[in-house]
Scaffold this active site. Sequence first.
Site, short mmCIF file in Angstrom:
data_model
loop_
_atom_site.label_atom_id
_atom_site.label_comp_id
_atom_site.label_asym_id
_atom_site.label_seq_id
_atom_site.Cartn_x
_atom_site.Cartn_y
_atom_site.Cartn_z
N THR A 80 0.64 -1.13 0.14
CA THR A 80 0.04 -0.02 0.26
C THR A 80 0.81 1.33 -0.03
OG1 THR A 80 -0.27 -0.08 2.25
CG2 THR A 80 -1.83 -0.99 1.36
N VAL A 84 6.35 3.20 -2.58
CA VAL A 84 6.99 2.33 -3.44
C VAL A 84 6.12 1.10 -3.84
CG1 VAL A 84 8.97 0.78 -3.79
CG2 VAL A 84 9.24 3.02 -2.47
N ARG A 105 -2.82 -2.38 9.65
CA ARG A 105 -3.80 -1.40 9.27
C ARG A 105 -4.42 -1.62 7.89
NH1 ARG A 105 0.63 1.04 11.48
NH2 ARG A 105 1.58 0.89 9.30
N ARG A 139 21.95 -3.87 3.32
CA ARG A 139 22.56 -3.47 2.29
C ARG A 139 24.09 -3.45 2.33
NH1 ARG A 139 19.26 1.89 1.70
NH2 ARG A 139 17.44 1.15 0.60
N CYS A 187 17.73 4.80 -3.38
CA CYS A 187 17.45 5.73 -4.61
C CYS A 187 18.47 6.71 -5.05
CB CYS A 187 16.23 6.37 -4.46
SG CYS A 187 16.02 7.11 -3.08
N ARG A 214 16.50 18.01 0.58
CA ARG A 214 15.03 17.81 0.28
C ARG A 214 14.55 19.07 -0.54
NH1 ARG A 214 13.31 12.70 0.27
NH2 ARG A 214 13.68 12.42 2.19
N HIS A 216 14.37 12.58 -8.14
CA HIS A 216 15.60 13.09 -7.63
C HIS A 216 16.58 13.64 -8.35
CE1 HIS A 216 14.05 11.28 -3.91
NE2 HIS A 216 15.02 10.49 -3.61
#
Length: 344
Positions: A14, A17, A42, A102, A131, A244, A251
Site C-alpha cells: 500500500t 514504492v 492497518r 545493504r 535511490c 530535500r 531526484h
Amino acid sequence: MANKKYVVAVVGATGAVGQQMLKLLEARQFPIEELRPLSSARSAGKTIQFQGKEVTIQEATPDAFTGVDIALFSAGGSVSKRLAKEAVERGAVVIDNTNAFRMSEGVPLVVPEVNKEAIATHQGIISNPNCSTIQMVLALKPLYHRYGIERVIVSTYQAVSGAGWRAQDELKRQTEAVLQGKEVPKEVLPVGSLDRHYQMAFNVIPQVDVADQDGYTLEEMKMVRETKKIFNDDQLGITATCVRVPVMRGHSESIYVELKEEYRLDEVKTLLAQQEGIVVQDAIEEQLYPMPLQAADHSEVFIGRIRPDLHHPRGLNLWVVSDNLLKGAATNSIQIAEALIESE
Ligand code: NAP
Ligand code: 3JN
C-alpha cells in the site's frame, strides 16, 4: 526457467514504492502465478486491483510467506529485519528495498546495469540500494570502467516521495495552506521519526534521514558506503550533501567527478549515451537538460549539463535526474527479480 510462473509477495503493497511495484509487475508482464500483497494490520483486508482481479491484502506475518518464491520487501528496515529471514526460511528469495541488509556480508547490493553478476552470490537476500545511490552509480559506471574514478562530490535535490506517501500528502497540504494564508501543518519532514519538523513548501531542507557520523546524515553516508560496495572499491573517494526540495517525484543530483585519466568530452557523452538505462539530454543552447517533472513515470536515468571543470583536466560535471520511486526503488527491484529468474 522458461514458462515457469512465480508466487510473488510485495511487502508494503500500500506504500508509495509498493504501489509502483504492483504497477510494474503488471506492465512488465512478470510471470506471476499468484500475487500476495502484504502490509501491516492497518491495511490488511483491503483490496487492490491486479491484472483485472481484486486481490485481498494480507498482514505480513511469517506464515504469509509460505509458498512464496520471490518476496519484494518495501515496508521499512524494521519490517525487513523481522520478516526477511522468515521468508527465506520458507523458501523465498528476498529482494529488499530497505537499508536493513545493504552493507551485510553475503548480501549482494545490486543495480543490474552495473553489477548484475553479484546476484549469483546471494544467500537468500538481495538488497536494492538507496535511490540516490542507484541513479548516481548508473551515471558513473561507464566512466569508472573507461577512465577510473579518483573522487566524486555529489549534491542531491530529493523529491518528497522518497519519504513516503505521508510526505507527499504533507507537501500538498502545506502548499495549499501557505497559498490560503492558513496555519501550515508540519508533522513529517524532514524525518518522520524525529520530533522537530520544518515547512517543506517553498523551502529547501538540507537533511535527508537522521544524523550519522562526522556531521553527515545517514542518507549521505548510505551514498558513500553503498557506492564503494557496488564498485567493490574502498578507495573510491566520495562526499555527499543530501537536500530535500519541494518536488513531488524525481531526484536530481549535481555530480562532480574527478577521473583517474584525462578524457575527451565527446567520448564521455558517447559512453553515457551508449549505457543501457541512461538517456542523455544535453544541449544547453537549446535549453535541453533533464528535470524531475519530465523524468517522473519513466524508468531511465537522465543525464545532462555534461561539462568539463575549467580548472582541472580530469574534472567533469554532470546533472543526473531519475524517478526515485521507479529506477530508485520499484524498477530496480523488479529488474533484479527478472535477472534472478533469467539465471535459473
Ligand atoms: P510508505 O508510503 O510510508 O509505505 C509504507 C508501507 O509499509 C505501507 O504499505 C505500510 O502498510 C507498510 N508497513 C508499515 N509498517 C508495516 C508493518 N509493521 N508490517 C508490514 N507492513 C508495514 O513508504 P514507502 O515510501 O513506500 O517506503 C517504504 C520503505 O521502502 C521505506 O521505509 C524504505 O525502507 C524503502 N524505500 C527505499 C527507497 C530506496 O531508496 N530504494 C526509496 C523509498 C523507500 P500499511 O498500509 O499497513 O501502513
Ligand atoms: O528519502 C529519500 O529520498 C529516500 C529514502 C529512503 C528510505 C526511507 C526510509 C527508510 C530508506 C532507504 O531506502 O534507505 C529507508 C531505510 O530503509 O532505511
